[in-house]
Design an enzyme around this catalytic site. Structure first.
Site, mmCIF file in Angstrom:
data_model
loop_
_atom_site.group_PDB
_atom_site.id
_atom_site.type_symbol
_atom_site.label_atom_id
_atom_site.label_comp_id
_atom_site.label_asym_id
_atom_site.label_seq_id
_atom_site.Cartn_x
_atom_site.Cartn_y
_atom_site.Cartn_z
ATOM 1 N N HIS A 1 -0.494 36.847 -88.532
ATOM 2 C CA HIS A 1 -1.783 37.144 -87.904
ATOM 3 C C HIS A 1 -1.666 38.227 -86.833
ATOM 4 O O HIS A 1 -2.662 38.867 -86.490
ATOM 5 C CB HIS A 1 -2.376 35.867 -87.305
ATOM 6 C CG HIS A 1 -2.885 34.912 -88.335
ATOM 7 N ND1 HIS A 1 -3.832 33.953 -88.072
ATOM 8 C CD2 HIS A 1 -2.584 34.770 -89.660
ATOM 9 C CE1 HIS A 1 -4.082 33.253 -89.170
ATOM 10 N NE2 HIS A 1 -3.326 33.732 -90.141
ATOM 11 N N GLU A 2 -0.451 38.433 -86.318
ATOM 12 C CA GLU A 2 -0.282 39.435 -85.266
ATOM 13 C C GLU A 2 -0.390 40.862 -85.789
ATOM 14 O O GLU A 2 -0.634 41.798 -85.009
ATOM 15 C CB GLU A 2 1.076 39.253 -84.563
ATOM 16 C CG GLU A 2 2.300 39.653 -85.371
ATOM 17 C CD GLU A 2 2.818 38.562 -86.301
ATOM 18 O OE1 GLU A 2 3.954 38.702 -86.794
ATOM 19 O OE2 GLU A 2 2.085 37.574 -86.537
ATOM 20 N N LYS B 1 20.847 25.364 -94.069
ATOM 21 C CA LYS B 1 19.663 25.480 -94.923
ATOM 22 C C LYS B 1 19.434 26.938 -95.338
ATOM 23 O O LYS B 1 19.174 27.237 -96.508
ATOM 24 C CB LYS B 1 18.441 24.924 -94.203
ATOM 25 C CG LYS B 1 18.538 23.427 -93.931
ATOM 26 C CD LYS B 1 17.309 22.897 -93.222
ATOM 27 C CE LYS B 1 17.436 21.403 -92.948
ATOM 28 N NZ LYS B 1 16.244 20.855 -92.263
ATOM 29 N N THR C 1 -2.343 35.296 -93.879
ATOM 30 C CA THR C 1 -1.214 34.530 -93.349
ATOM 31 C C THR C 1 0.016 34.889 -94.172
ATOM 32 O O THR C 1 -0.020 34.814 -95.403
ATOM 33 C CB THR C 1 -1.493 33.020 -93.438
ATOM 34 O OG1 THR C 1 -2.700 32.721 -92.720
ATOM 35 C CG2 THR C 1 -0.343 32.213 -92.857
ATOM 36 N N MET D 1 10.587 36.714 -93.995
ATOM 37 C CA MET D 1 11.774 36.259 -93.261
ATOM 38 C C MET D 1 13.046 36.439 -94.078
ATOM 39 O O MET D 1 13.090 36.142 -95.267
ATOM 40 C CB MET D 1 11.622 34.791 -92.873
ATOM 41 C CG MET D 1 11.415 33.838 -94.023
ATOM 42 S SD MET D 1 11.149 32.145 -93.451
ATOM 43 C CE MET D 1 11.121 31.291 -95.040
ATOM 44 N N SER D 2 14.048 36.948 -93.397
ATOM 45 C CA SER D 2 15.370 36.966 -93.997
ATOM 46 C C SER D 2 15.950 35.560 -93.887
ATOM 47 O O SER D 2 15.457 34.719 -93.127
ATOM 48 C CB SER D 2 16.267 37.977 -93.283
ATOM 49 O OG SER D 2 16.585 37.518 -91.989
ATOM 50 N N HIS E 1 12.049 48.281 -90.081
ATOM 51 C CA HIS E 1 12.131 48.662 -91.482
ATOM 52 C C HIS E 1 11.253 49.875 -91.800
ATOM 53 O O HIS E 1 11.007 50.190 -92.963
ATOM 54 C CB HIS E 1 11.762 47.478 -92.365
ATOM 55 C CG HIS E 1 12.790 46.392 -92.323
ATOM 56 N ND1 HIS E 1 12.961 45.576 -91.219
ATOM 57 C CD2 HIS E 1 13.721 46.003 -93.217
ATOM 58 C CE1 HIS E 1 13.941 44.726 -91.457
ATOM 59 N NE2 HIS E 1 14.425 44.971 -92.655
#
Length: 332
Positions: free
Chosen positions: A305-306, A225, A169, A173-174, A44
């Site tokens: 955290h990465e 979901k 944290t 997410m898509s 992105h």
């Protein structure tokens, strides 16, 4: 190949100015694209830039437009982006949500007529860095089949939740197993997906990113979901902004523009003191990461955290850019 942050920003800036974007706006937009890439979100950042320029040239993005407030209801505001530059406007809207939260404890900005915000996680991170919980999401053009269908009728509608822990944290997410940007990243790297990401032309689950990019049969996150979450996120964004739904964007527009977005900030410190907040968050993180590992060589990861590590590595070693993507940008 490797490039520096300065090289990357200069390349973006050159292209933007050549398309008639004023110097101040071009610099701010180039900065955000470069920061996203430097943070390790290539899908992105640098990879998305040629597509951004295409929409700019097509008139989907109006570079000198500014967002306009339509309605104010205390902690809730409704704005019209007026098809302004997506990442710059999204940053302004989260800043406004933070201002509202400082006054009311919570702030919500609903935005209509917006453009793609590029890395949604930037705006959750923006809030968390200031000590706020940041929540935001966007709808999109229909690029995913609802569960049980073949045709694309719902959006990937990414959702971001960022928590002011140390380190931050954040879930970004898509509502699909993988964003189309991540499909591209894996295809360019010659990698299969780590888990099934969609269906092939025969209706079988597949890990081949190129197949899914082509047939658009991307898999909803969590199957039914993710399909359901995509739908309700679209409904909320549409209603609160009085903006366009996935159906309207897809059927009424020639491309993905005029979308609807939500930005929420919550001032945690109005509800809990700092030391207690930090202790509770640390206990949660320690409890999760101390679980027995399924693979002794694979650490238990916490979302977001990465990025601290990726940013440090890219600043130290240079930013990795795919050769073909860099060639596209140089040719713009």
């Amino acid at each position: 190949m490797k490039v520096t942050f300065e090289q990357l920003k200069a390349a973006f800036n050159r292209v933007l100015i050549s398309r008639g974007v004023d110097s101040e706006t071009a610099d701010a937009c180039a900065e955000m694209f470069a920061r996203t890439t430097e943070s390790g979100v290539y899908s992105h950042g640098v990879n998305r830039f040629p597509r951004f320029i295409q929409q700019l040239e097509n008139g989907d993005i109006i570079p000198d437009a500014q967002p306009k407030r339509i309605t104010s209801l205390g902690a809730i505001e409704q704005w019209d982006a007026q098809r302004s530059i997506g990442n710059l406007t999204a940053k302004k809207m989260m800043d406004r949500a933070i201002e509202l939260a400082a006054d009311h404890g919570i702030g919500l900005v609903a935005l209509r007529n917006a453009n793609h915000w590029m890395r949604g996680g930037s705006y959750g991170w923006q809030a968390a860095e200031k000590g706020y919980i940041g929540i935001c999401w966007t709808n999109s053009i229909a690029v995913m089949p609802p569960w049980g269908a073949k045709e694309c009728r719902i959006g990937t509608n990414p959702l971001i939740v960022a928590i002011p822990s140390t380190p931050i944290t954040m879930v970004d997410m898509s509502m699909s197993m993988f964003s189309y940007g991540m499909l591209e990243v894996n295809r360019l790297a010659g990698r299969q997906l780590p888990v099934d990401g969609g269906f092939d032309d025969e209706g079988n689950l597949t890990k081949e990113p190129g197949v899914i990019e082509k047939n658009r049969r991307i898999l909803p996150m969590g199957y039914w979901k993710g399909s359901g979450m995509s739908l309700v996120l679209d409904m909320i964004a549409t209603l609160l902004s009085d903006g366009a739904s996935v159906a309207e964007v897809t059927e009424d527009n020639s491309d993905e523009y005029g979308i609807s977005q939500i930005f929420i900030a919550i001032e945690v410190d109005k509800l809990i003191d700092g030391p207690t907040r930090d202790a509770k968050l640390q206990r949660i993180m320690d409890y999760v990461t101390s679980a027995e590992r399924a693979d002794e060589n694979q650490a238990i990861r916490l979302p977001g955290h990465e990025f601290t590590t990726l940013l440090a590595e890219n600043r130290r070693n240079g930013i990795t850019v795919d050769d073909s993507v860099w060639a596209k940008i140089q040719a713009l």
